[in-house]
Design a protein around this motif. Structure first.
Motif, PDB file in Angstrom:
ATOM      1  N   HIS A   1      10.138  44.023  39.516  1.00 50.82           N
ATOM      2  CA  HIS A   1       8.723  44.343  39.289  1.00 50.82           C
ATOM      3  C   HIS A   1       7.957  44.143  40.588  1.00 50.82           C
ATOM      4  CE1 HIS A   1       8.874  40.001  38.704  1.00 50.82           C
ATOM      5  NE2 HIS A   1       7.547  39.912  38.656  1.00 50.82           N
TER       6      HIS A   1
ATOM      7  N   HIS B   1       8.864  39.150  44.524  1.00 51.13           N
ATOM      8  CA  HIS B   1      10.055  39.967  44.244  1.00 51.13           C
ATOM      9  C   HIS B   1      10.117  41.227  45.106  1.00 51.13           C
ATOM     10  CE1 HIS B   1      11.051  37.554  40.649  1.00 51.13           C
ATOM     11  NE2 HIS B   1       9.745  37.325  40.693  1.00 51.13           N
TER      12      HIS B   1
ATOM     13  N   HIS C   1       6.106  40.950  30.708  1.00 48.58           N
ATOM     14  CA  HIS C   1       5.579  40.235  31.879  1.00 48.58           C
ATOM     15  C   HIS C   1       4.358  41.017  32.345  1.00 48.58           C
ATOM     16  CE1 HIS C   1       5.745  37.496  35.231  1.00 48.58           C
ATOM     17  NE2 HIS C   1       5.920  38.439  36.128  1.00 48.58           N
TER      18      HIS C   1
ATOM     19  N   HIS D   1       5.470  42.194  41.691  1.00 55.90           N
ATOM     20  CA  HIS D   1       4.868  40.974  42.223  1.00 55.90           C
ATOM     21  C   HIS D   1       5.490  40.618  43.575  1.00 55.90           C
ATOM     22  CE1 HIS D   1       3.536  39.753  37.892  1.00 55.90           C
ATOM     23  NE2 HIS D   1       2.725  40.622  38.466  1.00 55.90           N
TER      24      HIS D   1
ATOM     25  N   ASP E   1      10.777  35.877  35.139  1.00 58.85           N
ATOM     26  CA  ASP E   1       9.498  36.562  34.977  1.00 58.85           C
ATOM     27  C   ASP E   1       9.394  37.265  33.626  1.00 58.85           C
ATOM     28  OD1 ASP E   1      10.247  36.359  37.943  1.00 58.85           O
ATOM     29  OD2 ASP E   1       8.083  36.712  38.015  1.00 58.85           O
TER      30      ASP E   1
HETATM   31 ZN   LIG Z   1       6.258  38.235  38.261  1.00 55.32          ZN
END
Ligand SMILES: [Zn+2]
Ligand SMILES: [Zn+2]
Length: 256
Positions: free
Chosen positions: A57, A62, A118, A59, A140
């Motif tokens: 994802h 990551h 998430h 964020h 997550d």
């Molecule tokens: Zn996250």
């Protein structure tokens, strides 16, 4: 054999190496290029040898290091269409978009993504398989769905988020809104939720259980391990915590 290692795990960055046969992939890269290359070198890996970077994802812990690593070494990047739409960087040439409901193959590895709840656009996690062995990764996620249980049942190795201890988060220094986010249904798994997942799935094949994405503010390794030991009715030495800075050394998953 499948083997895996982590460059680091936690809210300041995540990256996981998995390889089998002649194929090596990286799941997420939340570290800058210098840190990523140094930690991969410590694990004996040339970044140019990666067949793909699989993203969970958007964020920053990551995705933050993915673009520079991919551009520098010419690595293919895979992410859901939703994650791609949330990603501002359009300078990576080889990006493959996929649905988190269908798997595919990269070299010798079968890649099976699965959706998780998430607070990101279209987050997913992965099960990677080779020669009858399955390695699951889950971080997550704010809750555990029946589909997640189904995906992670019967894995030979599992990297499982134990983000926080509910009582420590509650009593800790985070502002109320952040506590609500982290502890909410689209936030992060606490120790008891992850223990509950382990109770619900088939763990009979597990050779490795690695607790990941531990909060440095709202959790402690001994608390995460205690919750999981209780759920597994075991304190075996193959149950360990990954570290934010030291990651995790190579672990081998072998056929019975
Ligand atoms: Zn996250
Ligand atoms: Zn994260």
């Amino acid at each position: 054999m499948i083997r895996f290692a982590m460059l680091g795990s936690g809210s300041r960055g995540n990256a996981t190496l998995i390889e089998a046969g002649n194929t090596r992939v990286l799941i997420d890269c939340g570290f800058n290029l210098g840190v990523t290359e140094a930690r991969m070198q410590n694990l004996g890996i040339d970044p140019a040898s990666l067949a793909a970077i699989l993203v969970t994802h958007e964020h920053g812990d990551h995705l933050g290091g993915v673009a520079r690593l991919a551009r520098r070494h010419g690595i293919d990047v895979w992410m859901t269409a939703g994650t791609y739409s949330a990603w501002g960087d359009r300078r990576v040439e080889s990006v493959h978009q996929f649905s988190p409901h269908a798997g595919w193959r990269i070299g010798d590895l079968d890649i099976q993504p699965y959706p998780v709840p998430h607070d990101a656009r279209e987050p997913c996690q992965y099960v990677l398989a080779f020669g009858g062995l399955r390695v699951g990764i889950l971080s997550d996620a704010g809750a555990v769905t029946p589909h997640m249980q189904q995906m992670l049942s019967g894995c030979d190795a599992l990297m499982l988020e134990c983000n926080h201890d509910a009582a420590l988060l509650d009593a800790g220094p985070y502002p109320y809104s952040l506590k609500q986010r982290v502890g909410g249904g689209f936030g992060h798994l606490n120790n008891e939720q992850s223990a509950g997942l382990l109770r619900a799935v088939d763990c009979s094949r597990l050779q490795h259980l690695v607790l990941t994405h531990l909060s440095e503010t709202n959790n402690r390794p001994d608390l995460a391990l205690a919750a999981v030991h209780h759920a597994m009715d075991s304190d075996a030495s193959w149950i360990v915590c990954a570290h934010q800075d030291e990651g995790l050394a190579w672990r081998e998953v072998v056929s019975a």
